[in-house]
Write an enzyme that holds these catalytic residues in place. Structure first.
Site, PDB file in Angstrom:
ATOM      1  N   TRP A 151     -69.159  25.767  39.559  1.00 29.10           N
ATOM      2  CA  TRP A 151     -68.178  25.225  40.508  1.00 29.10           C
ATOM      3  C   TRP A 151     -67.495  26.373  41.249  1.00 29.10           C
ATOM      4  CZ3 TRP A 151     -66.989  20.818  42.812  1.00 29.10           C
ATOM      5  CH2 TRP A 151     -65.719  20.637  43.361  1.00 29.10           C
TER       6      TRP A 151
ATOM      7  N   GLU B 200     -68.793  24.403  35.227  1.00 24.86           N
ATOM      8  CA  GLU B 200     -67.533  24.897  35.777  1.00 24.86           C
ATOM      9  C   GLU B 200     -67.683  26.321  36.311  1.00 24.86           C
ATOM     10  OE1 GLU B 200     -64.773  23.115  36.292  1.00 24.86           O
ATOM     11  OE2 GLU B 200     -66.005  21.445  35.614  1.00 24.86           O
TER      12      GLU B 200
ATOM     13  N   TRP C 218     -51.899  20.429  53.187  1.00 26.25           N
ATOM     14  CA  TRP C 218     -52.487  21.203  52.093  1.00 26.25           C
ATOM     15  C   TRP C 218     -52.300  22.710  52.280  1.00 26.25           C
ATOM     16  CZ3 TRP C 218     -56.251  24.638  53.557  1.00 26.25           C
ATOM     17  CH2 TRP C 218     -56.952  24.389  54.740  1.00 26.25           C
TER      18      TRP C 218
ATOM     19  N   TRP D 239     -57.835  22.818  47.181  1.00 28.58           N
ATOM     20  CA  TRP D 239     -56.826  22.122  47.977  1.00 28.58           C
ATOM     21  C   TRP D 239     -57.463  21.140  48.955  1.00 28.58           C
ATOM     22  CZ3 TRP D 239     -51.897  21.106  47.594  1.00 28.58           C
ATOM     23  CH2 TRP D 239     -51.135  21.862  46.700  1.00 28.58           C
TER      24      TRP D 239
ATOM     25  N   ASN E 113     -55.861  22.990  34.995  1.00 30.41           N
ATOM     26  CA  ASN E 113     -56.645  22.519  36.135  1.00 30.41           C
ATOM     27  C   ASN E 113     -56.378  21.049  36.465  1.00 30.41           C
ATOM     28  OD1 ASN E 113     -58.837  23.041  38.139  1.00 30.41           O
ATOM     29  ND2 ASN E 113     -59.811  21.376  36.998  1.00 30.41           N
TER      30      ASN E 113
ATOM     31  N   TRP F 174     -49.939  15.027  58.724  1.00 30.33           N
ATOM     32  CA  TRP F 174     -49.288  15.763  57.649  1.00 30.33           C
ATOM     33  C   TRP F 174     -48.103  16.523  58.233  1.00 30.33           C
ATOM     34  CZ3 TRP F 174     -54.802  17.310  56.330  1.00 30.33           C
ATOM     35  CH2 TRP F 174     -55.245  16.694  55.156  1.00 30.33           C
TER      36      TRP F 174
END
Length: 476
Positions: free
Chosen positions: A279, A276, A362, A385, A344, A307
């Site tokens: 990440w 993580e 987004w 996102w 998260n 969208w």
């Protein structure tokens, strides 16, 4: 480092997102040269932060100033264009050098490039140091010399790399005379939060000492179960260090070495914790190589996906206010407004619901998060996102649509999370959930006169519409 500096050479350390004294390579190098003048500059980049980020920054600066005072130092506060402020301050204190920790977001890089050129033009030394990331983005490449575009190969490429051991806080020597400083209270960094400031502040532990205490508690008590428990909404199973990491109250190297020690001691979840941490590195790697990540679809062709980009759309407004009628979504959006953070797993659920079930762009969600998150960082927010929306870096061979109810049943089986953060109206529900009504803007109150019970878009209908839009997009 050259050793020809006199004992009285003054160096300015420009604090930015490295608001700590330990493992701060720029500050340590400055201290090695002689007296140090620490400064934080309120410039346009700082003023442009979201409301919650500015409040969190204010709390961090107050903690840093207190830490410096215990060492006989001061944190100088100046506002204005960074180049002008630093040139003026260097003249006032007779500084020969200015140090700072490197930044990687496009706007920050542009500012720092301008500052460095202006300082050097006047004969000053201007040095930037690593320390806000584990690995400089340009040093991690594929065998073909290209940036990584998928996380797993990136992780495999860096997991065995050597990361320098964290440094202890240096001994700091003050200048003979301190320059004048503005006051933190006069900056009013929390004012944009309005009545929500006190609510969010109650959930924040700011400063380097608090960050180190959280890290120690996590490594001693939680890391063993981290991989198995981190996705459960009803458990405090994570390190809770995201905001401290954002503002540099703790360094990624301190997390990395702490995680490695736990892994060597046999802690089952330690390696996943390291993944993580990486990440986050991957997000910054992408932003460095693809600077349009926060503004444009990362995958080619996605500009044609249908969208809505209307920020006044009733569905988007309902999502922002925790009024969608989907319990876990509404609970998560209220957690965000109450604490400035969100679990998260909940972030993925609410982002999927917005971009898939409600078919909102987004970018709208990204902007709302940027205003409401105390742990906002431009890389992680943008990558997260786009990953959820389907247009970002994701190895999945399918169009992922989270079912909020299924996710809630799996990760909040006793409805603990939903009860903690969601109440239908003021005066009912848990005390924690009630603080949402204390924090929300007055202008929202009329919208809460009657409880909303039914989803604004049913989950089956939303899923069907999202899949139909994706099928139409694929055939274009």
């Amino acid at each position: 480092m050259a050793q020809n500096h006199t004992q009285d050479t003054v160096t300015i350390h420009w604090f930015r997102r490295d608001l700590r004294l330990s493992d701060n390579r720029a500050l340590t190098a400055a201290a090695a040269q002689g007296p140090v003048v620490p400064v934080f500059v309120l410039d346009d980049e700082v003023r442009g932060l979201g409301a919650a980020s500015k409040q969190r920054l204010e709390m961090s600066l107050a903690a840093l100033a207190a830490d410096l005072e215990t060492r006989g130092m001061q944190l100088i506060l100046r506002s204005g264009r960074a180049t002008d402020v630093l040139l003026q301050l260097a003249q006032e204190v007779g500084a020969k050098s200015v140090h700072w920790s490197r930044a990687y977001a496009p706007d920050w890089v542009a500012r720092d490039t301008e500052v460095k050129a202006a300082l050097k033009q006047t004969g000053l030394s201007a040095e930037s140091f690593e320390g806000t990331l584990l690995f400089e983005p340009w040093t991690v490449q594929t065998g073909q010399g290209m940036p990584y575009r998928v996380y797993t190969p990136f992780w495999k490429a860096v997991r065995s790399r050597v990361v320098d051991a964290p440094l202890r806080a240096p001994d700091l020597k003050p200048p003979s005379v301190w320059p004048q400083s503005e006051t933190l209270s006069a900056w009013g960094l929390s004012k944009d939060m309005r009545r929500g400031a006190a609510v969010v502040a109650a959930h924040v532990q700011a400063g380097e000492s608090a960050a180190q205490a959280k890290l120690s508690t996590f490594l001693e008590e939680k890391v063993v179960a981290y991989q198995a428990a981190r996705d459960f909404l009803d458990r405090a199973a994570t390190s809770d260090l995201s905001d401290a990491l954002t503002f540099g109250e703790v360094s990624p190297a301190q997390l990395w070495h702490g995680g490695h020690r736990a892994m060597q001691q046999g802690a089952a979840g330690a390696e996943h914790f390291l993944k993580e941490v990486v990440w986050r590195e991957f997000a910054w790697h992408l932003l460095w190589h693809f600077p349009q990540l926060p503004h444009a679809n990362w995958r080619d062709g996605w500009d044609q996906f249908e969208w809505s980009e209307d920020p006044d759309h009733p569905h988007f407004q309902a999502w922002c206010r925790g009024r969608t009628g989907v319990a876990v979504v509404d609970a998560a959006m209220r957690e965000l407004y109450i604490t400035g953070k969100m679990h998260n797993r909940a972030r993925m659920i609410v982002a999927s619901y917005l971009t898939k079930h409600l078919r909102m762009h987004w970018k709208l969600g990204l902007k709302w998060f940027a205003d409401c998150l105390i742990d906002w960082d431009p890389a992680s927010n943008a990558m997260g996102w786009q990953w959820v929306a389907g247009c970002g870096p994701d190895a999945a061979p399918y169009f992922r649509i989270f079912n909020p109810d299924t996710q809630a049943d799996k990760f909040d089986p006793e409805k603990t999370y939903r009860r903690r953060w969601f109440s239908h109206k003021d005066g009912e529900g848990s005390a924690t959930a009630q603080t949402f009504f204390q924090a929300m803007p007055v202008s929202w109150e009329a919208r809460f006169a009657h409880p909303q019970m039914q989803p604004i878009v049913s989950l089956p209908e939303g899923r069907a519409r999202a899949l139909a839009a994706y099928e139409a997009f694929k055939t274009q």
